[in-house]
Scaffold this active site. Structure first.
Site, PDB file in Angstrom:
ATOM      1  N   HIS A 194      -5.508  18.746  21.745  1.00 25.15           N
ATOM      2  CA  HIS A 194      -5.431  20.165  21.378  1.00 25.15           C
ATOM      3  C   HIS A 194      -6.395  21.023  22.194  1.00 25.15           C
ATOM      4  O   HIS A 194      -6.235  22.237  22.256  1.00 25.15           O
ATOM      5  CB  HIS A 194      -5.571  20.370  19.860  1.00 25.15           C
ATOM      6  CG  HIS A 194      -6.954  20.265  19.319  1.00 25.15           C
ATOM      7  ND1 HIS A 194      -7.435  19.118  18.715  1.00 25.15           N
ATOM      8  CD2 HIS A 194      -7.965  21.158  19.244  1.00 25.15           C
ATOM      9  CE1 HIS A 194      -8.675  19.324  18.300  1.00 25.15           C
ATOM     10  NE2 HIS A 194      -9.019  20.554  18.614  1.00 25.15           N
ATOM     11  N   ASP A 199      -5.186  12.316  19.582  1.00 22.19           N
ATOM     12  CA  ASP A 199      -5.592  13.650  20.051  1.00 22.19           C
ATOM     13  C   ASP A 199      -6.504  13.547  21.286  1.00 22.19           C
ATOM     14  O   ASP A 199      -7.678  13.878  21.227  1.00 22.19           O
ATOM     15  CB  ASP A 199      -6.305  14.369  18.886  1.00 22.19           C
ATOM     16  CG  ASP A 199      -6.199  15.873  19.014  1.00 22.19           C
ATOM     17  OD1 ASP A 199      -6.010  16.348  20.143  1.00 22.19           O
ATOM     18  OD2 ASP A 199      -6.311  16.575  17.994  1.00 22.19           O
ATOM     19  N   SER A 231     -14.715  19.338  18.816  1.00 22.42           N
ATOM     20  CA  SER A 231     -13.491  18.674  19.234  1.00 22.42           C
ATOM     21  C   SER A 231     -13.685  18.092  20.618  1.00 22.42           C
ATOM     22  O   SER A 231     -14.149  18.790  21.526  1.00 22.42           O
ATOM     23  CB  SER A 231     -12.336  19.662  19.266  1.00 22.42           C
ATOM     24  OG  SER A 231     -11.751  19.701  18.011  1.00 22.42           O
TER      25      SER A 231
HETATM   26  N1  ARG Z   1      -8.000  21.286  13.025  1.00 32.76           N
HETATM   27  C1  ARG Z   1      -8.359  20.959  14.362  1.00 32.76           C
HETATM   28  C2  ARG Z   1      -9.308  22.027  14.934  1.00 32.76           C
HETATM   29  O1  ARG Z   1      -9.830  22.803  14.219  1.00 32.76           O
HETATM   30  C3  ARG Z   1      -7.166  20.725  15.235  1.00 32.76           C
HETATM   31  C4  ARG Z   1      -6.273  21.881  15.495  1.00 32.76           C
HETATM   32  C5  ARG Z   1      -5.134  21.601  16.406  1.00 32.76           C
HETATM   33  N2  ARG Z   1      -4.081  20.854  15.767  1.00 32.76           N
HETATM   34  C6  ARG Z   1      -3.061  21.386  15.043  1.00 32.76           C
HETATM   35  N3  ARG Z   1      -2.233  20.585  14.455  1.00 32.76           N
HETATM   36  N4  ARG Z   1      -2.887  22.676  14.929  1.00 32.76           N
HETATM   37  O2  ARG Z   1      -9.274  22.526  16.018  1.00 32.76           O
HETATM   38  N1  GLU Z   2     -10.530  20.667  15.627  1.00 29.13           N
HETATM   39  C1  GLU Z   2     -11.834  21.260  15.694  1.00 29.13           C
HETATM   40  C2  GLU Z   2     -12.167  21.768  17.093  1.00 29.13           C
HETATM   41  O1  GLU Z   2     -11.299  22.163  17.823  1.00 29.13           O
HETATM   42  C3  GLU Z   2     -12.822  20.282  15.192  1.00 29.13           C
HETATM   43  C4  GLU Z   2     -12.682  20.190  13.743  1.00 29.13           C
HETATM   44  C5  GLU Z   2     -13.797  20.868  13.033  1.00 29.13           C
HETATM   45  O2  GLU Z   2     -13.778  22.081  12.841  1.00 29.13           O
HETATM   46  O3  GLU Z   2     -14.709  20.111  12.680  1.00 29.13           O
HETATM   47  O4  GLU Z   2     -13.311  21.866  17.477  1.00 29.13           O
END
Ligand code: ARG
Ligand code: GLU
Length: 719
Positions: A86, A222, A654
């Site tokens: 991502h 990921d 991330s």
């Molecule tokens: N929750 C994760 C973050 O905050 C991944 C986001 C990307 N993935 C998704 N399914 N939208 O960035």
């Molecule tokens: N998916 C998050 C990012 O893009 C990390 C998840 C979180 O917020 O801990 O940094």
């Protein structure tokens, strides 16, 4: 009675032991602050110098700030880096076409020549971090006027940056920490030629889609790999076919040995933002006002989008990115709100404040300071709450309507045009071409109109008359408080929603045409929305923010000086940090316990080839069914996909490397468990978990699935 006392003391004991998992520590201060000793006690086998050193190569020389806000790690002698899928998403999308759809099919560069340059993607290594608080605050001691003080600070910062970078190819920033109590200079080496090397197809990288996002158990790979390229001198350079792979000072070795429950883990990366030291006032406003409003508004919009995206493939594609980005924080705030409530966050903050006050009882100056802080918070927050409410409506209601956002660009265009009168400047031409490029619309009018209706309904139901935007309120009354009618009128009559008319305007703008467009009702509405926000809301909000920062600074100072039983760490601010914790399961709610790892079995269980989010291709499925895991299998014979640990992480982490006690890479951080997303405000060791992609699944995909022998060989393995 006795039993009760026993349980209570056990609880306190377990709480104080596991609280060690909280914290995002400054790597350059591990030893001075005593954090290193705690890491050692928790099982860390590295020395502080191996973690961070300015004189020798250390782990920090293999960790980069990736793009705007992710982390990546160097895993080969030839500058190969791993981050999340991502995080590489937009680079992959930008390199993709319908014929060569790398998002869909994945990308595996078979030869070095096939590695693809990603325009505008940069990665930065930290060269050094220095405390520059005294230099930043030089000559400000006797200055009470805020503007003047800010100007001096700014000048000092510029001088520090200049001195730190002069005659080098480095860039630098000076960052405030702890509400400007401290300032650090961070010198970076920024690389501008970064190329895509390997990415799994989206159905593997984003397996589980939005349903699984922020959730455990998790099953997506990921990850994406890139390579840093440099000139012949091993220095950063603009893209050139002559550039060569970067030779790093340090390479992180990967470990295929896995982990078990309670093993030490460490996350080293660039967490973006936390607010752990908010007062009870701040937490109250956030969880009871801001979060619920944002969640409600986003939910309304998402529901409409979902309906339209289901209608056909074209709409699905049109809104895919928007949907994903709105849904991500929608879900996060929802989890945060829920966790804070369950954890009685406001009560806990109040108890903490009372405890602090108690400690200051006979310390007159400190007690005065505490009372001033609390009084100030009680005075600022009502005003902040009001302006933040208005700002939320601007951001999540008005600007969430594509037509308003779109017409908003014309508000800027006309303002600029009128300012320059007829002489079309270079700037104006640029604006004109941006506007032309936005035609035909990137949004679908029927969907947008429906979004307008649901969001405006919410606005009129929830915002008191006296707080409403006057122009909008009078329009509402003109249409007899019938939002459907108002939307019918705006969407069918606006000149701005007529592509031919817009093209004509842009081809030869003149005073008359602009006058006609300026009298458009949708335009006048948009103009009043923007005007009100920028002239009447934003300045107050900035003022409130400044007062809150100043008060928080005093508050944090008291916490540092008098709350000695808990070690202080500054809130995350996109600077390099270390979090350490343990591999651990958790119990999200009564009667439910989540294990600490997932396996390929779970992918087979989740498979549903009628739903693109849970699709598995035959190649992968066959490998899973044959249990053809090779050396990537765990001791238990299974292929582990992801695991969770108690590391304190946030957005920006991330892609961060997750290390075992010896500093070997066991995985890549990519998310947090839903029930613990409140950790940005209040970390709870019982339920806050970060989610990590097991490096063995990454290697399995490279080796067995994609047959990328070249990359598998290249990656450094631990002995
Ligand atoms: N929750 C994760 C973050 O905050 C991944 C986001 C990307 N993935 C998704 N399914 N939208 O960035
Ligand atoms: N998916 C998050 C990012 O893009 C990390 C998840 C979180 O917020 O801990 O940094």
């Amino acid at each position: 009675m006795k039993a009760k006392g026993y349980i209570l003391s056990l609880y306190l004991l377990s709480f104080s032991i596991s609280i060690a998992d909280e914290g995002m520590w400054l790597p350059q201060l591990l030893q001075i602050t005593g954090v290193y000793q705690k890491m050692k006690d928790a099982g860390c086998k590295l020395t502080p110098e191996q973690i961070y050193s300015v004189n020798h190569s250390s782990l920090k020389d293999a960790i980069v700030l990736f793009g705007g806000g992710c982390t990546a790690e160097i895993v080969s002698e030839k500058g190969l880096i791993i981050t999340n899928h991502h995080c590489g998403y937009s680079s992959i999308v930008n390199l993709s076409t319908v014929e060569k759809n790398y998002l869909k099919k994945g990308y595996w560069a078979r030869k070095q020549e096939e590695e693809l340059y990603c325009p505008n993607l940069t990665v930065s290594l930290v060269v050094r971090i220095e405390d520059v608080t005294n230099e930043v605050l030089k000559s400000t001691q006797n200055v009470t006027e805020k503007k003047q003080r800010d100007a001096i600070i700014n000048e000092n910062i510029q001088a520090i940056i200049k001195k730190a970078t002069e005659g080098t190819h480095y860039n630098a920033i000076v960052k405030p920490f702890s509400y400007e109590l401290q300032y650090f200079l961070i010198v970076y080496e920024t690389f501008k030629d970064v190329r895509l090397v390997a990415a799994p197809p989206e159905h593997i990288g984003k397996f589980g889609g939005e349903d699984d996002n922020w959730m455990w158990p998790r099953h997506n790979a990921d990850f994406t790999m890139f390579r840093i390229y440099v000139n012949k001198e091993n220095k950063p350079a603009e893209y050139s076919p002559d550039n060569v792979p970067y030779k790093p000072k340090y390479v992180i070795p990967i470990s295929l040995k896995g982990y078990k429950e309670n093993d030490f883990t460490m996350v080293y990366g660039f967490p973006g933002r936390t607010q752990e030291y908010l007062s009870s006032y701040g937490v109250d406003v956030l969880m009871n006002d801001i979060d619920p409003r944002r969640v409600a508004l986003r939910e309304l919009k998402l529901k409409v989008l979902e309906k339209y995206m289901k209608q056909n493939e074209e709409l699905n594609l049109k809104y895919a990115n928007t949907y994903a980005s709105i849904a991500n924080y929608y879900k996060k705030w929802k989890g945060e709100m829920m966790g804070l409530k369950k954890f009685n966050a406001v009560e806990r903050k109040r108890t903490f404040e009372k405890g602090l006050e108690e400690k200051l009882k006979f310390k007159n100056t400190a007690l005065d300071s505490f009372n001033t802080v609390m009084k100030k918070f009680s005075e600022i927050y009502p005003s902040y709450q009001y302006y933040q409410m208005q700002a939320d409506y601007f951001q999540e209601c008005f600007m969430a309507i594509d037509a308003i956002k779109f017409i908003g660009n014309y508000v800027d265009f006309f303002t600029e045009y009128n300012r320059m009168k007829m002489g079309l400047s270079h700037q104006l031409d640029k604006l004109k071409s941006t506007l032309s490029a936005s035609l035909p619309f990137q949004f679908y009018l029927p969907a947008d109109k429906e979004i307008f209706i649901v969001l405006m309904n919410y606005y009129f139901e929830n915002v008191k008359k006296k707080d409403r935007l006057p122009f909008l309120d009078s329009l509402y009354n003109q249409f007899n408080q019938d939002i459907q009618k108002m939307a019918d009128y705006l969407y069918s009559n606006s000149l701005f929603l007529n592509t031919d008319k817009l093209r004509e305007l842009l081809s030869t703008p003149n005073d008359q045409k602009i006058k006609d467009f300026e009298s458009d009702v949708f335009y006048r509405l948009t103009q009043s929305i923007k005007l009100q926000f920028y002239s009447q809301i934003l300045p107050h909000l900035k003022e409130n923010d400044a007062s809150i920062t100043e008060t928080q600074r005093m508050f944090v100072k008291l916490i540092i000086d008098y709350n000695k039983e808990k070690q202080y760490y500054p809130d995350a601010n996109s600077t390099l940090r270390i979090a350490f914790g343990k591999v651990k399961p958790y119990e999200p709610r009564d009667g439910v316990k989540y294990g600490y790892f997932t396996t390929s079995q779970g992918i087979l269980e989740k498979q549903n080839n009628n739903n693109p989010d849970y699709f598995i291709d035959d190649t992968l499925k066959t490998l899973f069914l044959k249990k053809d895991f090779g050396k990537y299998a765990d001791k238990d014979g299974q292929l582990h996909i992801a695991f969770i640990a108690s590391n304190h992480t946030t957005g920006g982490n991330s892609g961060s490397p997750v290390f075992n006690s010896k500093g070997e890479l066991i995985g890549t951080n990519f998310d947090r468990c839903w029930e613990g997303t409140m950790s940005d405000i209040m970390y709870n060791p019982e339920i806050c978990r970060n989610i990590v992609l097991d490096i063995r699944y990454t290697m399995f995909l490279l080796d067995k699935y994609a047959k990328c022998e070249r990359i598998v060989q290249e990656i450094k393995k631990a002995e």
